[in-house]
Design a protein around this motif. Structure first.
Motif, mmCIF file in Angstrom:
data_model
loop_
_atom_site.group_PDB
_atom_site.id
_atom_site.type_symbol
_atom_site.label_atom_id
_atom_site.label_comp_id
_atom_site.label_asym_id
_atom_site.label_seq_id
_atom_site.Cartn_x
_atom_site.Cartn_y
_atom_site.Cartn_z
ATOM 1 N N PRO A 12 0.787 -1.244 0.000
ATOM 2 C CA PRO A 12 0.000 0.000 0.000
ATOM 3 C C PRO A 12 0.818 1.292 0.000
ATOM 4 O O PRO A 12 0.480 2.226 -0.727
ATOM 5 C CB PRO A 12 -0.832 -0.120 1.278
ATOM 6 C CG PRO A 12 -0.904 -1.584 1.553
ATOM 7 C CD PRO A 12 0.382 -2.161 1.057
ATOM 8 N N ALA A 13 1.874 1.347 0.784
ATOM 9 C CA ALA A 13 2.669 2.584 0.837
ATOM 10 C C ALA A 13 3.332 2.876 -0.507
ATOM 11 O O ALA A 13 3.327 4.016 -0.986
ATOM 12 C CB ALA A 13 3.726 2.485 1.936
ATOM 13 N N ARG A 15 2.305 1.755 -3.394
ATOM 14 C CA ARG A 15 1.241 2.044 -4.360
ATOM 15 C C ARG A 15 0.863 3.521 -4.310
ATOM 16 O O ARG A 15 0.646 4.156 -5.336
ATOM 17 C CB ARG A 15 0.013 1.179 -4.083
ATOM 18 C CG ARG A 15 0.220 -0.264 -4.462
ATOM 19 C CD ARG A 15 -1.008 -1.095 -4.209
ATOM 20 N NE ARG A 15 -2.057 -0.675 -5.133
ATOM 21 C CZ ARG A 15 -3.357 -0.749 -4.851
ATOM 22 N NH1 ARG A 15 -3.778 -1.188 -3.695
ATOM 23 N NH2 ARG A 15 -4.242 -0.362 -5.748
ATOM 24 N N ARG A 16 0.771 4.086 -3.096
ATOM 25 C CA ARG A 16 0.450 5.514 -2.966
ATOM 26 C C ARG A 16 1.517 6.376 -3.636
ATOM 27 O O ARG A 16 1.201 7.382 -4.274
ATOM 28 C CB ARG A 16 0.296 5.898 -1.497
ATOM 29 C CG ARG A 16 -1.030 5.479 -0.892
ATOM 30 C CD ARG A 16 -1.232 6.065 0.483
ATOM 31 N NE ARG A 16 -0.262 5.595 1.462
ATOM 32 C CZ ARG A 16 -0.368 4.450 2.142
ATOM 33 N NH1 ARG A 16 -1.398 3.663 1.945
ATOM 34 N NH2 ARG A 16 0.550 4.109 3.022
ATOM 35 N N ARG A 17 2.764 5.989 -3.504
ATOM 36 C CA ARG A 17 3.843 6.746 -4.145
ATOM 37 C C ARG A 17 3.706 6.723 -5.663
ATOM 38 O O ARG A 17 3.918 7.729 -6.332
ATOM 39 C CB ARG A 17 5.205 6.171 -3.741
ATOM 40 C CG ARG A 17 5.522 6.417 -2.270
ATOM 41 C CD ARG A 17 6.860 5.866 -1.901
ATOM 42 N NE ARG A 17 7.898 6.637 -2.569
ATOM 43 C CZ ARG A 17 9.175 6.303 -2.563
ATOM 44 N NH1 ARG A 17 9.570 5.215 -1.922
ATOM 45 N NH2 ARG A 17 10.060 7.039 -3.176
ATOM 46 N N LEU A 19 0.890 6.333 -7.336
ATOM 47 C CA LEU A 19 -0.271 7.151 -7.685
ATOM 48 C C LEU A 19 0.101 8.631 -7.659
ATOM 49 O O LEU A 19 -0.295 9.389 -8.550
ATOM 50 C CB LEU A 19 -1.434 6.872 -6.731
ATOM 51 C CG LEU A 19 -2.739 7.578 -7.054
ATOM 52 C CD1 LEU A 19 -3.239 7.212 -8.442
ATOM 53 C CD2 LEU A 19 -3.794 7.236 -6.001
ATOM 54 N N LEU A 20 0.877 9.034 -6.682
ATOM 55 C CA LEU A 20 1.338 10.426 -6.615
ATOM 56 C C LEU A 20 2.188 10.760 -7.839
ATOM 57 O O LEU A 20 2.043 11.843 -8.422
ATOM 58 C CB LEU A 20 2.126 10.672 -5.331
ATOM 59 C CG LEU A 20 2.660 12.081 -5.126
ATOM 60 C CD1 LEU A 20 1.524 13.098 -5.082
ATOM 61 C CD2 LEU A 20 3.476 12.155 -3.850
ATOM 62 N N HIS A 63 0.134 1.711 -9.739
ATOM 63 C CA HIS A 63 -0.761 1.760 -8.576
ATOM 64 C C HIS A 63 -1.857 0.710 -8.704
ATOM 65 O O HIS A 63 -2.087 -0.082 -7.794
ATOM 66 C CB HIS A 63 -1.378 3.152 -8.437
ATOM 67 C CG HIS A 63 -2.502 3.213 -7.467
ATOM 68 N ND1 HIS A 63 -2.291 3.206 -6.108
ATOM 69 C CD2 HIS A 63 -3.840 3.254 -7.641
ATOM 70 C CE1 HIS A 63 -3.464 3.248 -5.495
ATOM 71 N NE2 HIS A 63 -4.420 3.270 -6.411
#
Length: 125
Positions: A12-13, A15-17, A19-20, A63
């Motif tokens: 998850p962490a 994946r957020r990067r 997406l950013l 992501h």
């Protein structure tokens, strides 16, 4: 979450990067289009949006598909417990095949979107 060769190599962490990365790249593409139109550069330069649009597509696909192309190239994964090496040659090969497919898909999307932006700019007054 668990590492699955050729399927999933980020948690998850991470994946957020990704997406950013996608969002920032999309904003960069919009800024590039605005700058090209504001400065009055030739319309063909809108094709340069391929690069930030590739980054936007890459961020989105990484992501969504829980897979990092860069990690595959380095032979590592991070499912949430920190970065670990991929020691199995078959798993590494599966990851790298997936990375190539994601790269090609992202480049195709970035290129098609850039051509669409160019087409709209040529048709619009």
């Amino acid at each position: 979450m668990e590492y699955q060769p050729g399927v999933c190599n980020i948690g998850p962490a991470q994946r957020r990067r990704r997406l950013l990365l996608g969002v920032v790249s999309l904003l960069a593409a919009a800024a590039l289009v605005a700058a090209i139109l504001a400065v009055g550069w030739p319309r063909w330069t809108l094709v340069l949006t391929t690069f930030p649009l590739y980054g936007a597509a890459m961020g989105y696909f990484q992501h969504r598909e829980r897979f990092c192309v860069g990690f595959a190239g380095m032979g590592v994964f991070d499912a949430g417990d920190g970065t670990e090496r991929v020691d199995d040659p078959e798993a590494l090969a599966a990851d790298r095949r997936r990375a190539v497919r994601l790269n090609v898909k992202s480049l195709a999307v970035g290129g098609l979107l850039a051509v669409a932006i160019y087409g709209v700019a040529v048709v619009a007054p």
